[in-house]
Design a protein around this motif. Structure first.
Motif, PDB file in Angstrom:
ATOM      1  N   SER A  52       0.956  -1.215   0.002  1.00 17.13           N
ATOM      2  CA  SER A  52       0.081   0.094  -0.040  1.00 17.13           C
ATOM      3  C   SER A  52       0.773   1.147   0.033  1.00 17.13           C
ATOM      4  CB  SER A  52      -0.823   0.203   1.326  1.00 17.13           C
ATOM      5  OG  SER A  52      -0.056  -0.020   2.246  1.00 17.13           O
ATOM      6  N   ASN A  53       0.319   2.188  -0.394  1.00 15.03           N
ATOM      7  CA  ASN A  53       1.175   3.473  -0.455  1.00 15.03           C
ATOM      8  C   ASN A  53       1.508   3.948   1.050  1.00 15.03           C
ATOM      9  OD1 ASN A  53       0.905   5.254  -3.071  1.00 15.03           O
ATOM     10  ND2 ASN A  53      -1.026   4.332  -2.890  1.00 15.03           N
ATOM     11  N   CYS A  54       2.955   4.152   1.189  1.00  8.28           N
ATOM     12  CA  CYS A  54       3.700   4.395   2.324  1.00  8.28           C
ATOM     13  C   CYS A  54       3.196   3.564   3.381  1.00  8.28           C
ATOM     14  CB  CYS A  54       3.293   5.714   2.955  1.00  8.28           C
ATOM     15  SG  CYS A  54       3.627   6.992   1.618  1.00  8.28           S
ATOM     16  N   ASN A  55       2.805   2.117   3.225  1.00  5.60           N
ATOM     17  CA  ASN A  55       2.589   1.295   4.078  1.00  5.60           C
ATOM     18  C   ASN A  55       1.317   1.507   4.941  1.00  5.60           C
ATOM     19  OD1 ASN A  55       2.784  -1.314   4.979  1.00  5.60           O
ATOM     20  ND2 ASN A  55       4.026  -0.995   6.520  1.00  5.60           N
ATOM     21  N   THR A  56       0.435   2.349   4.429  1.00  6.23           N
ATOM     22  CA  THR A  56      -0.627   2.830   5.371  1.00  6.23           C
ATOM     23  C   THR A  56      -1.773   1.828   5.500  1.00  6.23           C
ATOM     24  OG1 THR A  56      -1.488   3.794   3.255  1.00  6.23           O
ATOM     25  CG2 THR A  56      -0.611   5.405   4.563  1.00  6.23           C
ATOM     26  N   ARG A 154      -5.684   6.804  -4.810  1.00  9.69           N
ATOM     27  CA  ARG A 154      -4.383   6.028  -4.501  1.00  9.69           C
ATOM     28  C   ARG A 154      -4.751   5.103  -3.338  1.00  9.69           C
ATOM     29  NH1 ARG A 154      -0.961   7.397  -8.278  1.00  9.69           N
ATOM     30  NH2 ARG A 154      -1.226   9.956  -8.479  1.00  9.69           N
ATOM     31  N   ASP A 158      -4.955   0.631  -3.362  1.00  9.53           N
ATOM     32  CA  ASP A 158      -4.447  -0.148  -2.095  1.00  9.53           C
ATOM     33  C   ASP A 158      -5.487  -1.157  -1.806  1.00  9.53           C
ATOM     34  OD1 ASP A 158      -2.052   1.620  -2.137  1.00  9.53           O
ATOM     35  OD2 ASP A 158      -3.081   2.731  -0.249  1.00  9.53           O
TER      36      ASP A 158
END
Ligand SMILES: Cc1cc2nc3c(=O)[nH]c(=O)nc-3n(C[C@H](O)[C@H](O)[C@H](O)COP(=O)(O)O)c2cc1C
Length: 235
Positions: A52-56, A154, A158
């Protein structure tokens, strides 16, 4: 959570990655047999490995089963009867232009043919789309909610990563599922029914369980265009 590598066996076989990808398909008919809790936990632990984006890790997942699922289905059918939809995100199939529209039409045609619903049979079509709201008789559904950030594109990406990882894990365990945007048309009543906070937005759901291979909805198998139609090489 365990990171231990395990091989998954069912029917005495271990599926390769390639077989897993090709075994996965959308099932529209399930047996009532529930998925054992330890299998479900393993599938969810696999899905949790999605990038996921920035491990969010923005997925907020609600699994509904049993009496609660039956009651939710009744509620969704009531909303369907009166066309009372409250999606968090727009979805208009008329926006699919060119080849995308053609592919959408081919998918709809294959579904209605599998169910023996004639092209002009409006009631039959409404009934067929209503099967979504019975979760195609699956014993479980995973409803995928997400926090809202900016234009949400985004975050939705994810959630897609999560959904596909879940679907592939189901396939690798001898199970099946179907992603369903149609469940997201009822985001508001689902939130109320499950007491989910208003700031969690619903993207889609995944009904899952043991596929009923003999169900009419499972007669169709969707093909793909050649990679040359999707991929451009640059060097
Ligand atoms: C995000 C997403 C939402 C979908 N929503 C629905 C849906 O609401 N109802 C349905 O019958 N199929 C739905 N599908 C399944 C697609 O029709 C299916 O993936 C496509 O036709 C390719 O077939 P396959 O999954 O069997 O390979 C959805 C698929 C995705 C990825």
């Amino acid at each position: 959570m365990t990171n231990k590598l395990t091989s998954i066996e069912f029917d005495g076989r271990v599926l390769s990655f390639s077989e897993t990808v090709r075994t996965r398909r959308s099932y529209r008919g399930f047996l009532p047999t529930p998925v054992p809790q330890d299998t479900l936990t393993r599938v969810l632990e696999d899905a949790q490995r999605a990038p996921s984006n920035c491990n969010t890790q923005p997925w907020n997942v609600h699994i509904v089963s049993g009496q609660k699922l039956a009651a939710l289905s009744v509620l969704l059918h009531e909303k369907h009867q009166t066309s009372d939809t409250t999606p968090d995100f727009t979805f208009d199939m008329n926006h699919f232009y060119g080849v995308y529209g053609e592919r959408k039409n081919a998918q709809g045609k294959a579904y209605y043919e599998a169910l023996d619903v004639a092209r002009g049979d409006i009631d039959g079509r409404k009934r067929a789309s209503g099967y979504n709201l019975s979760f195609f008789n699956a014993p479980h559904v995973a409803l995928l909610f997400m926090p809202s950030f900016g234009d949400n594109v985004r975050v939705a990406g994810d959630i897609g990563m999560y959904g596909q990882t879940l679907l592939l894990s189901l396939a690798a365990h001898g199970l099946g599922g179907i992603p369903q945007t149609s469940l997201g048309f009822y985001a508001e009543p689902i939130r109320q029914f499950l007491n989910i906070p208003q700031d969690m937005k619903m993207l889609f759901g995944i009904s899952f369980g043991y596929p009923d291979e003999s169900a009419p909805g499972n007669r169709m198998k969707m093909d793909r265009v050649d990679i040359s139609e999707s991929v451009t090489f640059h060097s």
